[in-house]
Scaffold this motif. Structure first.
Motif, PDB file in Angstrom:
ATOM      1  N   VAL A   1      85.925   2.063 -33.266  1.00 19.69           N
ATOM      2  CA  VAL A   1      86.786   3.248 -33.250  1.00 19.69           C
ATOM      3  C   VAL A   1      88.013   3.002 -34.108  1.00 19.69           C
ATOM      4  CG1 VAL A   1      87.907   2.434 -31.131  1.00 19.69           C
ATOM      5  CG2 VAL A   1      88.065   4.842 -31.754  1.00 19.69           C
ATOM      6  N   ARG A   2      88.448   4.058 -34.781  1.00 16.93           N
ATOM      7  CA  ARG A   2      89.744   4.064 -35.464  1.00 16.93           C
ATOM      8  C   ARG A   2      90.534   5.254 -34.943  1.00 16.93           C
ATOM      9  NH1 ARG A   2      89.267   2.478 -41.887  1.00 16.93           N
ATOM     10  NH2 ARG A   2      88.076   0.542 -41.640  1.00 16.93           N
ATOM     11  N   LEU A   3      91.850   5.095 -34.891  1.00 19.55           N
ATOM     12  CA  LEU A   3      92.722   6.123 -34.321  1.00 19.55           C
ATOM     13  C   LEU A   3      93.714   6.595 -35.362  1.00 19.55           C
ATOM     14  CD1 LEU A   3      93.405   4.186 -31.017  1.00 19.55           C
ATOM     15  CD2 LEU A   3      91.876   6.144 -31.263  1.00 19.55           C
ATOM     16  N   ARG A   4      93.989   7.902 -35.367  1.00 21.15           N
ATOM     17  CA  ARG A   4      94.974   8.474 -36.270  1.00 21.15           C
ATOM     18  C   ARG A   4      95.959   9.301 -35.460  1.00 21.15           C
ATOM     19  NH1 ARG A   4      93.442   4.875 -38.494  1.00 21.15           N
ATOM     20  NH2 ARG A   4      92.249   4.697 -40.435  1.00 21.15           N
ATOM     21  N   ARG A   5      97.242   9.030 -35.681  1.00 17.24           N
ATOM     22  CA  ARG A   5      98.306   9.673 -34.896  1.00 17.24           C
ATOM     23  C   ARG A   5      98.690  11.021 -35.507  1.00 17.24           C
ATOM     24  NH1 ARG A   5     103.716  10.056 -35.522  1.00 17.24           N
ATOM     25  NH2 ARG A   5     103.617   8.782 -37.417  1.00 17.24           N
ATOM     26  N   ALA A   6      98.776  12.032 -34.652  1.00 19.34           N
ATOM     27  CA  ALA A   6      99.290  13.367 -34.994  1.00 19.34           C
ATOM     28  C   ALA A   6      98.725  13.927 -36.294  1.00 19.34           C
ATOM     29  CB  ALA A   6     100.818  13.320 -35.067  1.00 19.34           C
ATOM     30  N   PRO A   7      97.394  13.954 -36.469  1.00 18.24           N
ATOM     31  CA  PRO A   7      96.844  14.501 -37.713  1.00 18.24           C
ATOM     32  C   PRO A   7      97.008  16.024 -37.809  1.00 18.24           C
ATOM     33  CG  PRO A   7      95.082  14.043 -36.168  1.00 18.24           C
ATOM     34  CD  PRO A   7      96.344  13.521 -35.545  1.00 18.24           C
ATOM     35  N   TYR A   8      97.129  16.680 -36.667  1.00 22.86           N
ATOM     36  CA  TYR A   8      97.260  18.152 -36.653  1.00 22.86           C
ATOM     37  C   TYR A   8      98.549  18.580 -35.958  1.00 22.86           C
ATOM     38  CZ  TYR A   8      92.328  17.304 -37.526  1.00 22.86           C
ATOM     39  OH  TYR A   8      91.134  16.820 -38.030  1.00 22.86           O
ATOM     40  N   GLY A   9      99.561  17.729 -36.057  1.00 22.47           N
ATOM     41  CA  GLY A   9     100.841  18.045 -35.427  1.00 22.47           C
ATOM     42  C   GLY A   9     101.100  17.196 -34.203  1.00 22.47           C
ATOM     43  N   GLY A  10     102.281  17.346 -33.617  1.00 23.23           N
ATOM     44  CA  GLY A  10     102.675  16.567 -32.454  1.00 23.23           C
ATOM     45  C   GLY A  10     101.721  16.720 -31.288  1.00 23.23           C
ATOM     46  N   GLY A  11     101.427  15.615 -30.618  1.00 27.28           N
ATOM     47  CA  GLY A  11     100.548  15.640 -29.457  1.00 27.28           C
ATOM     48  C   GLY A  11      99.070  15.567 -29.779  1.00 27.28           C
ATOM     49  N   THR A  12      98.719  15.528 -31.074  1.00 28.75           N
ATOM     50  CA  THR A  12      97.300  15.454 -31.444  1.00 28.75           C
ATOM     51  C   THR A  12      96.917  14.025 -31.802  1.00 28.75           C
ATOM     52  OG1 THR A  12      97.677  15.943 -33.794  1.00 28.75           O
ATOM     53  CG2 THR A  12      97.351  17.809 -32.303  1.00 28.75           C
ATOM     54  N   VAL A  13      95.669  13.704 -31.527  1.00 27.67           N
ATOM     55  CA  VAL A  13      95.122  12.379 -31.828  1.00 27.67           C
ATOM     56  C   VAL A  13      93.734  12.572 -32.427  1.00 27.67           C
ATOM     57  CG1 VAL A  13      94.388  10.155 -30.875  1.00 27.67           C
ATOM     58  CG2 VAL A  13      96.362  11.343 -29.875  1.00 27.67           C
ATOM     59  N   LYS A  14      93.458  11.838 -33.502  1.00 27.38           N
ATOM     60  CA  LYS A  14      92.109  11.851 -34.066  1.00 27.38           C
ATOM     61  C   LYS A  14      91.429  10.529 -33.726  1.00 27.38           C
ATOM     62  CE  LYS A  14      91.285  13.308 -38.317  1.00 27.38           C
ATOM     63  NZ  LYS A  14      91.152  13.279 -39.806  1.00 27.38           N
ATOM     64  N   VAL A  15      90.241  10.633 -33.167  1.00 28.42           N
ATOM     65  CA  VAL A  15      89.432   9.464 -32.825  1.00 28.42           C
ATOM     66  C   VAL A  15      88.207   9.477 -33.737  1.00 28.42           C
ATOM     67  CG1 VAL A  15      88.013   8.379 -31.051  1.00 28.42           C
ATOM     68  CG2 VAL A  15      90.222   9.382 -30.427  1.00 28.42           C
ATOM     69  N   ILE A  16      88.084   8.455 -34.569  1.00 25.82           N
ATOM     70  CA  ILE A  16      86.955   8.353 -35.491  1.00 25.82           C
ATOM     71  C   ILE A  16      86.049   7.238 -34.982  1.00 25.82           C
ATOM     72  CG2 ILE A  16      86.272   8.077 -37.899  1.00 25.82           C
ATOM     73  CD1 ILE A  16      89.227   8.633 -38.628  1.00 25.82           C
ATOM     74  N   ILE A  17      84.762   7.545 -34.829  1.00 25.34           N
ATOM     75  CA  ILE A  17      83.849   6.578 -34.218  1.00 25.34           C
ATOM     76  C   ILE A  17      82.687   6.241 -35.148  1.00 25.34           C
ATOM     77  CG2 ILE A  17      84.392   7.256 -31.850  1.00 25.34           C
ATOM     78  CD1 ILE A  17      81.785   8.893 -31.832  1.00 25.34           C
ATOM     79  N   ILE A  18      82.134   5.069 -34.906  1.00 24.87           N
ATOM     80  CA  ILE A  18      80.883   4.635 -35.521  1.00 24.87           C
ATOM     81  C   ILE A  18      79.948   4.276 -34.375  1.00 24.87           C
ATOM     82  CG2 ILE A  18      81.547   2.196 -35.677  1.00 24.87           C
ATOM     83  CD1 ILE A  18      80.171   2.103 -38.417  1.00 24.87           C
ATOM     84  N   ASP A  19      78.638   4.495 -34.541  1.00 27.74           N
ATOM     85  CA  ASP A  19      77.752   4.235 -33.406  1.00 27.74           C
ATOM     86  C   ASP A  19      77.435   2.742 -33.281  1.00 27.74           C
ATOM     87  OD1 ASP A  19      75.557   3.503 -35.007  1.00 27.74           O
ATOM     88  OD2 ASP A  19      74.629   5.479 -34.924  1.00 27.74           O
ATOM     89  N   SER A  20      76.723   2.385 -32.229  1.00 24.58           N
ATOM     90  CA  SER A  20      76.502   0.975 -31.911  1.00 24.58           C
ATOM     91  C   SER A  20      75.558   0.286 -32.885  1.00 24.58           C
ATOM     92  CB  SER A  20      75.962   0.834 -30.480  1.00 24.58           C
ATOM     93  OG  SER A  20      74.816   1.643 -30.294  1.00 24.58           O
ATOM     94  N   ASP A  21      74.857   1.061 -33.726  1.00 24.90           N
ATOM     95  CA  ASP A  21      74.059   0.481 -34.798  1.00 24.90           C
ATOM     96  C   ASP A  21      74.860   0.414 -36.095  1.00 24.90           C
ATOM     97  OD1 ASP A  21      71.742   0.009 -33.333  1.00 24.90           O
ATOM     98  OD2 ASP A  21      71.005   2.043 -33.625  1.00 24.90           O
ATOM     99  N   PHE A  22      76.159   0.759 -35.994  1.00 20.21           N
ATOM    100  CA  PHE A  22      77.083   0.759 -37.129  1.00 20.21           C
ATOM    101  C   PHE A  22      76.636   1.733 -38.224  1.00 20.21           C
ATOM    102  CE2 PHE A  22      77.426  -3.540 -35.236  1.00 20.21           C
ATOM    103  CZ  PHE A  22      78.679  -3.360 -34.662  1.00 20.21           C
TER     104      PHE A  22
END
Length: 363
Positions: free
Chosen positions: A206-227
């Motif tokens: 997982v990678r995380l991005r802070r406030a991509p769409y304004g205050g209070g927002t979080v973006k969670v970017i995932i890769i599956d277990s087979d990468f």
């Protein structure tokens, strides 16, 4: 300490015991004193070895298996258990029309059984592998019913909706333990998000991005277990666990109240590799399959490191060094990545090997 314990061999113990015996006593092999001390030295060496094993099992850095689990459990870190794959299966009758089948009915593909667990659409169902692990992700094709179904024309095992994954390895568990020690997870901080998202079955990183769409927002970017890039169905599954769409920001998922979370899958960049090569005693046809296999392994290693939140660099030097290990491939004159003679750097994406084009050139 460990080095000292492992150095206490039978020969060393026996030598030290014999040194305590006066020199006017016969200490040669076969003598009375030698034969009397040898069993003691052997037992001492075995004891030292047992102590070395116990020492290694005591610390997380050197423990493995159940000993490592017990050590990290003291800090609230758990090994991620093996999970069963959930797949999409398509059922049709003898006329090729969608067929509804009974829930909990079983179908087989080779050695694996799949159980029907939920309807998706007419003739389409979610099926769950009855064997836990990544093995449930791999095969595609025609399913056979365990019990006779006279209406069934064909059953096809299709997409992976929720990847199955093997039990977490010792190496991964230890790295998770180190992250837990160094970055305390609390109240929706980065460590907390990483811990909760990676605990979801099928998430490999997982990678995380802070406030991509304004205050209070979080973006969670995932890769599956087979990468690999996750399917849209799996992204929706993770979204529902973290922050359900219909109640975004209300704290009904694992995300804290007030956090509006958007889950996305990692992007994919297809890369074509073209190499001008010099061969010695072999043809392109003889090495082509091996070259593809070697480069697939390289790309898989790059994807497996995506979770570290660092740029992924597809390097020409690494590609060439691996290809040059192939017997009969004498030299590489040039290498292009997507028609450009330079490395490719990826930030939010992972590389996918589109094709390998080998061209022979003369000396």
């Amino acid at each position: 300490m460990l080095e000292y314990l492992e150095a206490q061999t039978f020969e060393k113990c026996l030598t030290e015991l014999l040194e305590r015996v006066p020199d006017d006593v016969d200490k040669r092999e076969g003598s009375v004193i030698y034969d009397a001390l040898a069993p003691t030295a052997l037992k001492l060496a075995e004891t030292y070895w047992d102590m070395a094993v116990l020492y290694r099992r005591t610390f997380a850095a050197t423990a493995d298996g159940i000993d490592l689990e017990k050590r990290v459990n003291e800090h609230g870190v758990e090994r991620k258990k093996a999970g069963k794959a959930i797949r999409r299966a398509v059922f049709t009758d003898r006329d090729g029309q969608p067929l509804n089948v009974a829930l909990n009915s079983l179908y087989r593909l080779d050695e694996l059984l799949y159980r029907v667990i939920e309807a998706i659409a007419p003739g389409e169902f979610k099926v769950e592998a009855q064997t836990a692990g990544a093995v449930g992700n791999r095969d595609y094709g025609e399913l056979l019913p365990v019990e006779a179904n006279n209406k069934l024309g064909k059953a096809i095992l299709a997409d992976v909706l929720v990847p199955g994954e093997d039990e977490e390895s010792d190496e991964s568990l230890y790295q998770k333990y180190l992250e837990h020690i160094r970055d305390k997870a609390f109240g929706g901080n980065r460590a907390d998000y990483r811990k909760k998202v990676r605990a979801i079955q099928g998430v490999g990183g997982v990678r995380l991005r802070r406030a991509p769409y304004g205050g209070g927002t979080v973006k969670v970017i995932i890769i599956d277990s087979d990468f690999n890039a996750p399917t849209s169905e799996f992204i929706a599954y993770v979204q529902e666990i973290i922050d359900p769409v219909e109640f975004k920001g209300d704290g009904y998922g694992t995300a804290p109240i007030g956090h509006v979370v958007t889950v996305e899958g990692v992007g994919v960049v297809d890369i074509t590799i073209e190499c001008e090569i010099i061969l010695n005693g072999v043809t392109i046809g003889q090495i082509e399959a091996q070259a593809n296999e070697i480069l697939e392994e390289y790309f898989a290693e790059l994807r497996a490191n995506w979770y570290k939140d660092l740029d992924i660099n597809v390097r020409i030097t690494h590609i060439e060094s691996r290809l040059l290990e192939i017997e009969g491939l004498e030299d590489i004159a040039s290498t292009l990545l997507n028609n450009i003679a330079s490395n490719i750097s990826l930030m939010e994406e992972i590389p996918e090997l589109a094709s390998v084009v080998l061209k022979e050139v003369g000396l």
